[in-house]
Design a protein around this motif. Sequence first.
Motif, PDB file in Angstrom:
ATOM      1  N   MET A  77      -9.995  -6.344 -17.904  1.00 36.32           N
ATOM      2  CA  MET A  77      -8.887  -7.374 -18.680  1.00 36.32           C
ATOM      3  C   MET A  77      -8.412  -8.144 -17.707  1.00 36.32           C
ATOM      4  O   MET A  77      -8.453  -9.164 -16.846  1.00 36.32           O
ATOM      5  N   SER A  78      -7.874  -9.473 -18.654  1.00 33.92           N
ATOM      6  CA  SER A  78      -7.601 -10.717 -18.588  1.00 33.92           C
ATOM      7  C   SER A  78      -5.882 -10.690 -17.564  1.00 33.92           C
ATOM      8  O   SER A  78      -5.313  -9.678 -18.320  1.00 33.92           O
ATOM      9  N   VAL A  79      -5.835 -10.923 -17.186  1.00 35.59           N
ATOM     10  CA  VAL A  79      -4.510 -10.417 -16.033  1.00 35.59           C
ATOM     11  C   VAL A  79      -4.196 -12.029 -15.728  1.00 35.59           C
ATOM     12  O   VAL A  79      -5.059 -13.010 -15.501  1.00 35.59           O
ATOM     13  N   ASP A  80      -2.790 -11.911 -15.788  1.00 36.83           N
ATOM     14  CA  ASP A  80      -1.559 -13.388 -15.840  1.00 36.83           C
ATOM     15  C   ASP A  80      -1.068 -13.635 -14.136  1.00 36.83           C
ATOM     16  O   ASP A  80      -1.088 -14.541 -13.735  1.00 36.83           O
ATOM     17  N   LEU A  81      -0.553 -12.101 -13.679  1.00 29.60           N
ATOM     18  CA  LEU A  81       0.290 -12.299 -12.439  1.00 29.60           C
ATOM     19  C   LEU A  81      -0.899 -11.364 -11.423  1.00 29.60           C
ATOM     20  O   LEU A  81      -0.559  -9.525 -12.214  1.00 29.60           O
ATOM     21  N   VAL A  82      -0.717 -11.268 -10.420  1.00 23.93           N
ATOM     22  CA  VAL A  82      -0.792  -9.614 -10.065  1.00 23.93           C
ATOM     23  C   VAL A  82      -0.394  -9.446  -8.467  1.00 23.93           C
ATOM     24  O   VAL A  82       0.494 -10.430  -7.806  1.00 23.93           O
ATOM     25  N   LEU A  83       0.517  -8.158  -8.455  1.00 22.75           N
ATOM     26  CA  LEU A  83       1.411  -7.987  -7.859  1.00 22.75           C
ATOM     27  C   LEU A  83       1.133  -6.860  -6.949  1.00 22.75           C
ATOM     28  O   LEU A  83       0.130  -5.957  -6.972  1.00 22.75           O
ATOM     29  N   LEU A  84       0.687  -7.394  -4.968  1.00 19.59           N
ATOM     30  CA  LEU A  84       0.110  -6.714  -4.450  1.00 19.59           C
ATOM     31  C   LEU A  84       0.292  -6.000  -3.328  1.00 19.59           C
ATOM     32  O   LEU A  84       1.029  -6.556  -2.890  1.00 19.59           O
ATOM     33  N   ASP A  85       0.688  -4.934  -3.382  1.00 16.39           N
ATOM     34  CA  ASP A  85       0.636  -4.129  -1.926  1.00 16.39           C
ATOM     35  C   ASP A  85       0.028  -4.801  -0.441  1.00 16.39           C
ATOM     36  O   ASP A  85      -1.435  -5.072  -1.120  1.00 16.39           O
ATOM     37  N   VAL A  86       0.743  -4.015   0.185  1.00 14.83           N
ATOM     38  CA  VAL A  86      -0.442  -5.007   1.532  1.00 14.83           C
ATOM     39  C   VAL A  86      -1.287  -3.427   2.217  1.00 14.83           C
ATOM     40  O   VAL A  86      -2.314  -3.723   1.794  1.00 14.83           O
ATOM     41  N   THR A  87      -0.637  -2.910   2.170  1.00 15.48           N
ATOM     42  CA  THR A  87      -0.662  -1.186   2.937  1.00 15.48           C
ATOM     43  C   THR A  87      -1.124  -0.517   2.542  1.00 15.48           C
ATOM     44  O   THR A  87      -0.125   0.290   1.634  1.00 15.48           O
ATOM     45  N   MET A  88      -3.013   0.273   1.590  1.00 17.63           N
ATOM     46  CA  MET A  88      -3.271   1.038   0.485  1.00 17.63           C
ATOM     47  C   MET A  88      -4.674   1.146   1.223  1.00 17.63           C
ATOM     48  O   MET A  88      -5.397   1.024   2.049  1.00 17.63           O
ATOM     49  N   PRO A  89      -5.052   3.146   0.570  1.00 21.66           N
ATOM     50  CA  PRO A  89      -5.763   3.513   1.822  1.00 21.66           C
ATOM     51  C   PRO A  89      -6.778   2.470   0.270  1.00 21.66           C
ATOM     52  O   PRO A  89      -6.914   2.163  -0.485  1.00 21.66           O
ATOM     53  N   VAL A  90      -8.410   3.482   0.865  1.00 24.09           N
ATOM     54  CA  VAL A  90      -9.661   2.618   0.584  1.00 24.09           C
ATOM     55  C   VAL A  90      -9.961   0.934  -0.078  1.00 24.09           C
ATOM     56  O   VAL A  90     -10.791   0.821   1.564  1.00 24.09           O
ATOM     57  N   LEU A  91      -9.579  -0.330  -0.263  1.00 19.71           N
ATOM     58  CA  LEU A  91      -9.002  -0.990  -0.403  1.00 19.71           C
ATOM     59  C   LEU A  91      -7.851  -1.523  -0.521  1.00 19.71           C
ATOM     60  O   LEU A  91      -7.045  -1.982  -0.497  1.00 19.71           O
ATOM     61  N   ASP A  92      -7.237  -2.308   1.104  1.00 13.06           N
ATOM     62  CA  ASP A  92      -5.830  -2.881   0.837  1.00 13.06           C
ATOM     63  C   ASP A  92      -5.669  -4.098   0.235  1.00 13.06           C
ATOM     64  O   ASP A  92      -6.436  -4.685  -0.100  1.00 13.06           O
TER      65      ASP A  92
END
Lengths: 150, 398
Positions: free
Chosen positions: B47-62
């Motif tokens: 999908m097209s995304v205009d803004l990403v709100l991103l956590d730092v510490t996450m499993p699989v890919l941080d």
Amino acid sequence: MIEFPTAEKLASLVSNVTQTMFNISFQAIIPQESAPHLIWRTVLLPIPGKDPITVGLSSDLQGCTKLGSAMFQVPLESVDQSMMDDSLCELANMTAGLLKSTLALDQALGLPKIIPNADPRVAAATNDPRLTLLRAREIGLILWVFHGAV
Amino acid sequence: MPRILTVDDSRAVRSIVRKQVSEMGFLGVEVAEAEDGQQGLVRLGEMSVDLVLLDVTMPVLDGPGMLAKLRESGYKMPVIMLTSESKTSIISNAMKLGISDYILKPFKAEELRAKIVAALGAKLQMGAAPVAAAPDPTAGIVAPSVLPTAPVAIPVSHAPTSLNVDVMLIDDLENVHRKLRERLPATLVMEGHLDAQAATAACRGKTIKVILIDNELPGVEMKVLTRQLRLLQPGAKLLALALPSTTTDLAKTSKDQGFDDILFKPFGQDAVDDFLIKFFDSQEILACTENLFTVGPFRGKEDRLPTYFERLTTGFKDSLKKAVAACYDDIILDMTNIPMRQERLPRMLLEFTASTKEQGIVMKLVGNADLKKLLSAFSETRTLLIHGTVQDARVARG
């Protein structure tokens, strides 16, 4: 070795999270009491590095349900097991972040993990002086803060 | 229709973000979710995304891993880190990869709203009044005909959070933002806005040292804006960004408008250096590591030299106190970078020597041939021993 904050300060760190996110404040119970019934669900979060520490939280069914309800903004009856686990993990995560800043620790947070009650650390925790008992309205919480990363 | 992707391993946080965004009063903003970086990348492909709100510490890919991969893949949308993590190296690496902003958990809806508005700007359309929205601090500043424009997503260069801002720039021309960012030291946190409304909204909850404002900002009553900024940021210096004029007394006009000073466009590196010396008590003038005091170079116009020497003198006194408190027997003053000004330097060095003697501390000087030559020309400083390198000074006996 790092000196940890007082029980009151630790309560204010947890409250900083809960007050900001859902308007609940915790108080440290002084003098501290033993509250084994609160160790129904436990999450531990390591902060590895030069001065490794672990931060954790435990609560009972009622506390976990109320936290889940507040965090997800849903009625109590809608809170399921995964929501309880997730709320406890996120509360531990945010509290650990604030504790890290308070202690000026430039170390990365680890991932929070739900610890089974059969785990020896949980079994041995009932009278552990490193635990801090906190209360807010009808929620009892036990905050774990100790040296060494799990 | 703008779409926000929230990438967080906590279902609770994703749920809070979704709910808060839905109550912010934006028309047609969609929120998509992913529970780790890998899933986040899949969503970006779908999908097209205009803004990403991103956590730092996450499993699989941080978060940092996802950020690197999405930039490698050519995605240029703004990314806001939304995390409990405050480790300096993680944040500075994220800054290098071009995050637009940073929100530390726990966060309030108003903070998230302000960052979303700053990141998405003109893509957002307001619907009904937001639930529990913060009062508009810009009332009366912007002419109704002027629509807010998109703010400039300039990654701040050094900040555990963006709560402390060194320089806020309000200018409707994007190139001005780029030029200033290029010319400011990487250590200074700069935040840019293309319009007054976004800038004043972003002032809340922050501490800003200097605010630079284009004095020809379209549709803005400058007196009202400066008054509003003074209320929001009482400690900040307000500077007009102006083109030189032969017909207007800019000094008087800008003072009347409520400014403390003027920075003239087009600003070259000299003008920016001069601005830095004037408004930032820069650590670069005297950096101290244990008992090693390293004098930083002078940059700027000649008439700022007295300020440089004054700050160096003050910095030296403060650092000397710390060295005394830390029980050092000696200090090393590395003056390799000091400007060679014969009217100032010998006198200042004599003052430093007297201060250290008074404290019972030995001062070892490090400098180049020019410094030796300059000091040897004065009877008072002729006998001062100058070491060629810090290493020489360290091994030399007091």
